[in-house]
Design a protein around this motif. Structure first.
Motif, mmCIF file in Angstrom:
data_model
loop_
_atom_site.group_PDB
_atom_site.id
_atom_site.type_symbol
_atom_site.label_atom_id
_atom_site.label_comp_id
_atom_site.label_asym_id
_atom_site.label_seq_id
_atom_site.Cartn_x
_atom_site.Cartn_y
_atom_site.Cartn_z
ATOM 1 N N ALA A 243 52.337 45.229 47.286
ATOM 2 C CA ALA A 243 51.565 43.992 47.396
ATOM 3 C C ALA A 243 50.378 43.964 46.440
ATOM 4 O O ALA A 243 49.997 42.908 45.935
ATOM 5 C CB ALA A 243 51.089 43.799 48.832
ATOM 6 N N GLU A 244 49.788 45.126 46.170
ATOM 7 C CA GLU A 244 48.599 45.172 45.301
ATOM 8 C C GLU A 244 48.954 45.267 43.804
ATOM 9 O O GLU A 244 48.068 45.348 42.955
ATOM 10 C CB GLU A 244 47.681 46.336 45.695
ATOM 11 N N SER B 158 49.831 44.381 40.025
ATOM 12 C CA SER B 158 49.385 43.310 39.130
ATOM 13 C C SER B 158 50.579 42.464 38.688
ATOM 14 O O SER B 158 51.733 42.878 38.832
ATOM 15 C CB SER B 158 48.710 43.913 37.897
#
Length: 172
Positions: free
Chosen positions: A45-46, A48
């Motif tokens: 989810a994090e 880029s």
């Protein structure tokens, strides 16, 4: 060539599980383009946007290499059966990648005002050549008149269907 028949033949002939779904089959005088949908890779989810894009690019490259032999076998059969080259591509998420394409020459006669448009695109660096500029123009028209072209395509398909049901069809 009936696109439905072609799509059916491909659905039956393609190896089971090659992709999640057959997205699109398109045909013109020179080429059959077959696009399938493959699953998106799992991305944290994090991650880029650049990492997400690279992951999708990697998934597409892996699919292309892993399935090359199977796709080429089907392509050889289809080319003999339907008399056209076969091009392949995939949809992965919102990315479409086409692996191969036929680049067919198209002869056209243009008057000076039309040639001047092409030459301007070349001079401005938008295109490398008149041929490249003409392709650019066609893509621009396609992009901005998609609804109209879809309606025209649907109408033409209806005309083909009606024509195939005509009395002269049995004599051929």
């Amino acid at each position: 060539m009936n696109t439905g028949e072609l799509r059916g033949w491909l659905t039956g002939r393609l190896p089971e599980g090659l992709w999640d779904a057959l997205s699109e089959v398109s045909v013109d005088r020179e080429e059959i383009t077959v696009i399938g949908r493959i699953g998106e890779p799992d991305v944290a989810a994090e991650a880029s946007e650049a990492e997400r894009a690279a992951t999708v690019e990697g998934r597409i490259a892996e699919f292309r290499e892993r399935t090359r032999e199977a796709r080429m076998g089907v392509a050889r059969e289809a080319e003999r059966r339907f008399g056209r080259k076969v091009s392949w591509g995939v949809d992965c998420g919102d990315v479409r990648a086409v692996f191969t394409n036929v680049s067919a020459p198209v002869m056209t006669r243009l008057r000076q005002p039309e040639r001047q448009v092409l030459d301007l695109l070349v001079e401005a660096g938008v295109a490398r050549s008149r041929s490249d500029a003409l392709g650019w123009c066609v893509r621009l028209v396609q992009q901005h008149s998609d609804e109209w072209l879809t309606e025209l395509r649907d109408s033409l398909e209806h005309v083909r269907k009606v024509r195939s049901q005509g009395p002269d069809r049995a004599a051929q």
